[in-house]
Design a protein around this motif. Structure first.
Motif, short mmCIF file in Angstrom:
data_model
loop_
_atom_site.label_atom_id
_atom_site.label_comp_id
_atom_site.label_asym_id
_atom_site.label_seq_id
_atom_site.Cartn_x
_atom_site.Cartn_y
_atom_site.Cartn_z
N HIS A 186 33.39 43.06 47.33
CA HIS A 186 32.10 42.35 47.31
C HIS A 186 30.95 43.31 47.03
N ARG A 235 31.10 44.28 43.31
CA ARG A 235 30.68 43.16 42.45
C ARG A 235 29.16 42.99 42.50
N PRO A 243 35.43 38.25 45.66
CA PRO A 243 34.49 37.74 44.67
C PRO A 243 35.23 37.26 43.41
N GLU A 244 34.52 36.57 42.55
CA GLU A 244 35.11 36.09 41.31
C GLU A 244 35.57 37.27 40.45
N ASN A 245 36.57 37.00 39.63
CA ASN A 245 37.09 37.97 38.66
C ASN A 245 37.65 39.23 39.30
N GLU A 294 41.46 31.85 49.23
CA GLU A 294 40.39 31.40 48.34
C GLU A 294 39.04 31.73 48.96
N GLY A 295 38.20 32.44 48.23
CA GLY A 295 36.87 32.79 48.70
C GLY A 295 36.78 34.13 49.42
N ARG A 322 41.22 40.87 40.59
CA ARG A 322 42.66 40.67 40.47
C ARG A 322 43.37 41.21 41.70
#
Length: 163
Positions: free
Chosen positions: A114, A117, A140-142, A136-137, A144
């Motif tokens: 986090h 990002r 952060p997005e993107n 899930e959550g 891996r």
């Protein structure tokens, strides 16, 4: 304009990434993202990308550094998230952060993801753990995720851009 992650009107310039992108655009006549996706000029591209490995277990960190260097990347090592943040603040050439989730210090790998990002959005993030499965959550997005024990080829594949 160069095809670089994080290079837009609101982004800070990164001369190192621009230099790498110019080299590969001129040498191979394609953007570095296209070249990675298609597998062209991989050796030249990989040799220019810097990976920050964040792992508290010295033997695992040494092993990862070895196979990542063998794949043509430049490697920088950190034993915990606080050291990784210091490295990121001091260097502007880190393209990928590969981190363990469970680590000592003020933050674990998920908190580090986090922080990276938020502070360095263009950096590709790959997290790994043998015990913690992010929900899930949690990340952060993107970002891996790779389950330990991992194979070197799995890690290197995670460094390639997704289409």
């Amino acid at each position: 304009m160069l095809d670089l992650p994080g290079q837009g009107p609101d982004s800070k310039r990164n001369p190192r990434r621009e230099q790498v992108a110019q080299f590969f655009t001129i040498r191979c006549n394609k953007s570095w993202r296209q070249q990675l996706a298609e597998g062209h000029c991989r050796k030249h591209i990989m040799s220019k990308l810097v990976v920050l490995i964040v792992e508290d277990e010295p033997l695992l960190r040494m092993d990862a550094a070895g196979f990542i260097e063998d794949a043509g990347f430049e490697v920088v090592e950190a034993a915990h998230a606080d050291e990784a943040i210091d490295i990121l603040r001091a260097r502007n050439d880190i393209a990928i952060v590969f981190t363990d989730i469970e680590m000592p210090g003020s933050m674990d790998g998920m908190k580090l993801a986090h922080a990276v990002r938020l502070g360095w959005p263009p950096i590709l993030l790959v997290v790994a753990s043998g015990r913690v499965m992010p929900r899930e959550g949690d990340l952060p997005e993107n970002v891996r995720y790779i389950r330990k024990p991992y194979r070197p080829a799995e890690v290197i594949a995670a460094f390639r851009p997704k289409d």
